[in-house]
Motif scaffolding. Structure first.
Motif, PDB file in Angstrom:
ATOM      1  N   GLY A   1       9.524 -10.066  59.085  1.00 23.77           N
ATOM      2  CA  GLY A   1       9.638  -8.905  58.212  1.00 23.77           C
ATOM      3  C   GLY A   1      11.041  -8.675  57.693  1.00 23.77           C
ATOM      4  O   GLY A   1      12.038  -9.053  58.312  1.00 23.77           O
ATOM      5  N   LYS A   2      11.103  -8.043  56.549  1.00 29.95           N
ATOM      6  CA  LYS A   2      12.357  -7.612  55.927  1.00 29.95           C
ATOM      7  C   LYS A   2      12.239  -6.108  55.714  1.00 29.95           C
ATOM      8  O   LYS A   2      11.208  -5.617  55.247  1.00 29.95           O
ATOM      9  N   ALA A   3      13.314  -5.393  56.022  1.00 33.40           N
ATOM     10  CA  ALA A   3      13.287  -3.935  55.908  1.00 33.40           C
ATOM     11  C   ALA A   3      14.093  -3.457  54.706  1.00 33.40           C
ATOM     12  O   ALA A   3      15.208  -3.925  54.474  1.00 33.40           O
ATOM     13  N   LEU A   4      13.530  -2.526  53.964  1.00 29.10           N
ATOM     14  CA  LEU A   4      14.236  -1.788  52.922  1.00 29.10           C
ATOM     15  C   LEU A   4      14.528  -0.413  53.531  1.00 29.10           C
ATOM     16  O   LEU A   4      13.609   0.374  53.756  1.00 29.10           O
ATOM     17  N   VAL A   5      15.788  -0.181  53.860  1.00 25.81           N
ATOM     18  CA  VAL A   5      16.172   1.019  54.605  1.00 25.81           C
ATOM     19  C   VAL A   5      16.712   2.085  53.658  1.00 25.81           C
ATOM     20  O   VAL A   5      17.557   1.804  52.808  1.00 25.81           O
ATOM     21  N   ASP A   6      16.223   3.318  53.845  1.00 25.01           N
ATOM     22  CA  ASP A   6      16.791   4.461  53.145  1.00 25.01           C
ATOM     23  C   ASP A   6      18.263   4.530  53.541  1.00 25.01           C
ATOM     24  O   ASP A   6      18.594   4.444  54.718  1.00 25.01           O
ATOM     25  N   PRO A   7      19.168   4.684  52.588  1.00 25.04           N
ATOM     26  CA  PRO A   7      20.590   4.630  52.907  1.00 25.04           C
ATOM     27  C   PRO A   7      21.052   5.625  53.980  1.00 25.04           C
ATOM     28  O   PRO A   7      21.982   5.332  54.729  1.00 25.04           O
ATOM     29  N   PHE A   8      20.416   6.799  54.085  1.00 20.33           N
ATOM     30  CA  PHE A   8      20.879   7.814  55.023  1.00 20.33           C
ATOM     31  C   PHE A   8      19.775   8.396  55.891  1.00 20.33           C
ATOM     32  O   PHE A   8      20.063   9.039  56.884  1.00 20.33           O
ATOM     33  N   GLY A   9      18.517   8.203  55.524  1.00 21.82           N
ATOM     34  CA  GLY A   9      17.417   8.774  56.286  1.00 21.82           C
ATOM     35  C   GLY A   9      17.303  10.269  56.071  1.00 21.82           C
ATOM     36  O   GLY A   9      17.915  10.842  55.172  1.00 21.82           O
ATOM     37  N   SER A  10      16.512  10.891  56.912  1.00 24.37           N
ATOM     38  CA  SER A  10      16.371  12.350  56.872  1.00 24.37           C
ATOM     39  C   SER A  10      17.260  12.943  57.964  1.00 24.37           C
ATOM     40  O   SER A  10      17.993  12.227  58.647  1.00 24.37           O
TER      41      SER A  10
ATOM     42  N   ILE B   1      10.875   0.767  54.829  1.00 24.14           N
ATOM     43  CA  ILE B   1       9.619   0.066  54.563  1.00 24.14           C
ATOM     44  C   ILE B   1       9.859  -1.373  54.984  1.00 24.14           C
ATOM     45  O   ILE B   1      10.826  -1.999  54.554  1.00 24.14           O
ATOM     46  N   VAL B   2       8.982  -1.884  55.858  1.00 24.19           N
ATOM     47  CA  VAL B   2       9.078  -3.264  56.314  1.00 24.19           C
ATOM     48  C   VAL B   2       7.975  -4.055  55.615  1.00 24.19           C
ATOM     49  O   VAL B   2       6.817  -3.640  55.605  1.00 24.19           O
TER      50      VAL B   2
END
Length: 104
Positions: free
Chosen positions: A49-58, A65-66
């Motif tokens: 898997g590859k993850a698209l990470v929200d830059p800062f999160g909540s 999203i993986v």
């Protein structure tokens, strides 16, 4: 289902007001930790898997999203991942097929 996906994409695409509270290195390390934890959590569902990470999160969670090849099938799938900032543990949602995960 489309509403949940739209919300997830909006969360990942948007920044958070907490972005000013830490250094660039700290945010980079945070994103790497979220990515690793989320890809690991998705291993039973997604191979390599590859993850698209929200830059800062909540305020409370790192969000990603993986995506990748489904385990045991020749199709691409994705899953939503939430990384708890306090416990440092990641949880994933269900399988989302590639044709359902798109921004219009």
């Amino acid at each position: 289902m489309k509403t949940v996906l739209a919300l997830a994409v909006a969360l990942i695409a948007s920044g958070s007001g907490t972005a000013n509270a830490a250094s660039d290195d700290a945010w980079s390390n945070f994103r790497a930790e979220v990515s690793k934890a989320c890809v690991t959590a998705a291993k039973g569902l997604i191979e390599n898997g590859k993850a698209l990470v929200d830059p800062f999160g909540s305020q409370s969670y790192g969000l990603a999203i993986v995506s990748g090849k489904a385990v045991g099938a020749n199709v691409t799938v994705s899953t939503i991942c939430a990384f708890d900032k306090k416990t440092r543990k990641a949880e994933i949602g269900g399988e989302i097929s590639a044709d359902k995960l798109m921004v219009k």
